[in-house]
Design an enzyme around this catalytic site. Structure first.
Site, mmCIF file in Angstrom:
data_model
loop_
_atom_site.group_PDB
_atom_site.id
_atom_site.type_symbol
_atom_site.label_atom_id
_atom_site.label_comp_id
_atom_site.label_asym_id
_atom_site.label_seq_id
_atom_site.Cartn_x
_atom_site.Cartn_y
_atom_site.Cartn_z
ATOM 1 N N CYS A 185 0.818 -1.212 0.000
ATOM 2 C CA CYS A 185 0.000 0.000 0.000
ATOM 3 C C CYS A 185 0.854 1.265 0.000
ATOM 4 O O CYS A 185 1.577 1.522 -0.941
ATOM 5 C CB CYS A 185 -0.966 -0.063 1.178
ATOM 6 S SG CYS A 185 -2.391 1.018 1.023
ATOM 7 N N HIS A 186 0.785 2.077 1.056
ATOM 8 C CA HIS A 186 1.566 3.311 1.152
ATOM 9 C C HIS A 186 2.953 3.069 1.745
ATOM 10 O O HIS A 186 3.744 3.999 1.848
ATOM 11 C CB HIS A 186 0.820 4.348 2.008
ATOM 12 C CG HIS A 186 -0.392 4.918 1.351
ATOM 13 N ND1 HIS A 186 -1.592 4.256 1.310
ATOM 14 C CD2 HIS A 186 -0.583 6.091 0.711
ATOM 15 C CE1 HIS A 186 -2.478 4.993 0.675
ATOM 16 N NE2 HIS A 186 -1.899 6.113 0.288
#
Length: 180
Positions: free
Chosen positions: A106-107
């Protein structure tokens, strides 16, 4: 198989911590939660508070030699906080320098960008990081899981919580191979 999970004191996406954690346990491994502060960390379900989790060790007191691999969960605030902590960035960079596998979702790649370890690497992330990764010298791919060997270590990456099953399968397989 001993695996470090690195997360900030708040902001980690809970499912991106708990599902990979359980995958390590299910494979007979030992997960350990590291953070930039002792005590507990506050997980989130997107923007809503989730559960709290006890921190096993502060990142400044942990050595890369103690682990077979590193998992960097996402959440928007989590990697943004980690990338401002020199100890966390150095810890991440150390896995690359020592050729140890890293899994990120994800991030989470924001911390990798800060550690300057994505240049020449192919990986995926939450789509909003695409330009950040390209600007840091990486090749971004919109795929469920990317396994990259074009560097000093193996880097496993995934885009989002919907990719967790494939992500966990890929990184557990890699980490088991290293620890064998």
């Amino acid at each position: 198989m001993r695996v470090a999970f690195l997360a900030a004191p708040e902001g980690v996406e809970q499912v991106e911590l708990t599902e990979p954690w359980q995958a390590v346990k299910d494979a007979g491994g030992t997960p350990e939660l590291l953070s930039t502060q002792s005590g507990t960390l506050q997980a989130f379900h997107h923007l809503d508070k989730g559960d709290t989790f006890p921190v096993d060790r502060e990142v400044g007191r942990a050595g890369m030699e103690d682990y077979d691999g590193l998992v960097l969960p996402g959440g928007v605030a989590n990697p943004d906080l980690l990338r401002t902590d020199e100890r966390a960035v150095d810890f991440v960079k150390g896995f690359f320098e020592r050729g140890k596998p890293v899994a990120v979702i994800c991030h989470g790649p924001w911390t990798l960008i800060e550690a300057d370890v994505v240049r020449g690497r192919r990986l995926t992330s939450w789509p909003s990081l695409r330009t950040d990764l390209r600007n840091a010298g990486a090749t971004w791919a919109d795929e469920e899981v990317v396994r990259c060997e074009d560097g000093p270590n193996v880097l496993i990456s995934s885009r989002k919580p919907g990719d967790l099953k494939a992500f966990c399968t890929a990184f557990v397989r890699e980490f088991q191979h290293i620890s064998a």
